[in-house]
Scaffold this motif. Sequence first.
Motif, short mmCIF file in Angstrom:
data_model
loop_
_atom_site.label_atom_id
_atom_site.label_comp_id
_atom_site.label_asym_id
_atom_site.label_seq_id
_atom_site.Cartn_x
_atom_site.Cartn_y
_atom_site.Cartn_z
N GLU A 1 -46.01 48.18 -50.38
CA GLU A 1 -47.18 47.36 -50.08
C GLU A 1 -46.97 46.65 -48.74
O GLU A 1 -45.98 45.94 -48.56
N VAL A 2 -47.88 46.84 -47.80
CA VAL A 2 -47.71 46.33 -46.45
C VAL A 2 -48.99 45.65 -45.97
O VAL A 2 -50.10 46.16 -46.18
N SER A 3 -48.81 44.51 -45.32
CA SER A 3 -49.88 43.86 -44.57
C SER A 3 -49.43 43.80 -43.12
O SER A 3 -48.29 43.38 -42.85
N SER A 4 -50.27 44.24 -42.19
CA SER A 4 -49.86 44.31 -40.79
C SER A 4 -50.96 43.75 -39.91
O SER A 4 -52.13 44.10 -40.07
N THR A 5 -50.58 42.88 -38.96
CA THR A 5 -51.55 42.27 -38.05
C THR A 5 -51.04 42.33 -36.63
O THR A 5 -49.90 41.93 -36.36
N ARG A 6 -51.88 42.83 -35.72
CA ARG A 6 -51.58 42.78 -34.29
C ARG A 6 -52.32 41.58 -33.68
O ARG A 6 -53.54 41.48 -33.80
N TYR A 7 -51.57 40.71 -33.00
CA TYR A 7 -52.17 39.56 -32.34
C TYR A 7 -52.42 39.89 -30.88
O TYR A 7 -51.50 40.21 -30.12
N THR A 8 -53.69 39.85 -30.49
CA THR A 8 -54.08 40.26 -29.15
C THR A 8 -53.88 39.12 -28.15
O THR A 8 -53.85 37.94 -28.51
N GLY A 9 -53.72 39.52 -26.88
CA GLY A 9 -53.65 38.54 -25.80
C GLY A 9 -52.32 37.89 -25.59
O GLY A 9 -52.19 37.02 -24.71
#
Length: 319
Positions: free
Chosen positions: A281-289
């Motif tokens: 189970e994975v949650s992945s977030t890319r933070y831009t800028g």
Amino acid sequence: MNDATPACWDLLDDQAATVAGMIGQILQKPLRELGPEQARALVDSTPSTDPITPLDHVGQLTVPTRSGTIAARLYRADGTSPDGAAPALVYLHGGGFVLGTLDGADELCRAIAAGSGWTVVSLDYRLSPENPYPAALEDCLDAYAWLIRSAPDLGIDPDRVAVGGDSAGGNLAAALCLHRREEGSALPVAQVLAYPAVDDRFTRASWSDFADAPLLGAADAQWFWEQYVGAGHPGGDPLAAPMRARSLRDLPPALVVTAEVDPIRDDAEAYAQRLRAEGVEVSSTRYTGVFHGFFTEVGVFAQTKAAIDEVCVYLRALA
């Protein structure tokens, strides 16, 4: 931006671009040209006398390992009884296996403890090149095992311990999970990985797209790797580079945080995708800028607060 500014800097938001410019003024040479001692003198943080997130209890620990002892710092959320059994996050700081201190991760650990209600234990593992692989990993493995054994004395629930880290610390957190799975030991309840350095091939697109990213460019990242494993290391060791593992099945659930402008980005996101594909189970977030290193910069970037809030929500849901 002027003509000498790398094109990838155009992806930075105004605050990140300003900070990147300040870093450029401080670091007159790339980190790899400064060498470990001078880089540490310029980059490593000093203790804060007025923390952004004050806590009633921040304590120092001395943790036994197979090679001696390491220092650690315990952050207990306000309102948490030391006689209770709180969930805990073992945190491993970043710094390319060469840089990084407990002080550098201090504000982050305070914020996570306050926002999640979890106790945070930050480890000061040995650094390279003075102590090359597997010294740092052995410190983390031994300290984690000690923490589980000592949990009742520390007011920690041994059945609710997660592991996390940023960059090199994310590598060590992922490797710790792999090692404990292989030896059949109880696994952390989760792994929190902020732009983890998980592959030793340096071939995905972000390595060229963001080769000249602020703070950590591709050449510096590879230099850090060589300090950790040695220039002659053959590669392919999954405990050094977790993406090399034959299987990622049965590993703990993961939260993976990445930065948009970062040579490590695609490796970290590929690791998250592979974990998911292999049943984790994975949650992945890319933070831009923002660029590599933003996660620990409490009070500097709006994205830092958002990422820490995401980690705290994630941990609270596990408790």
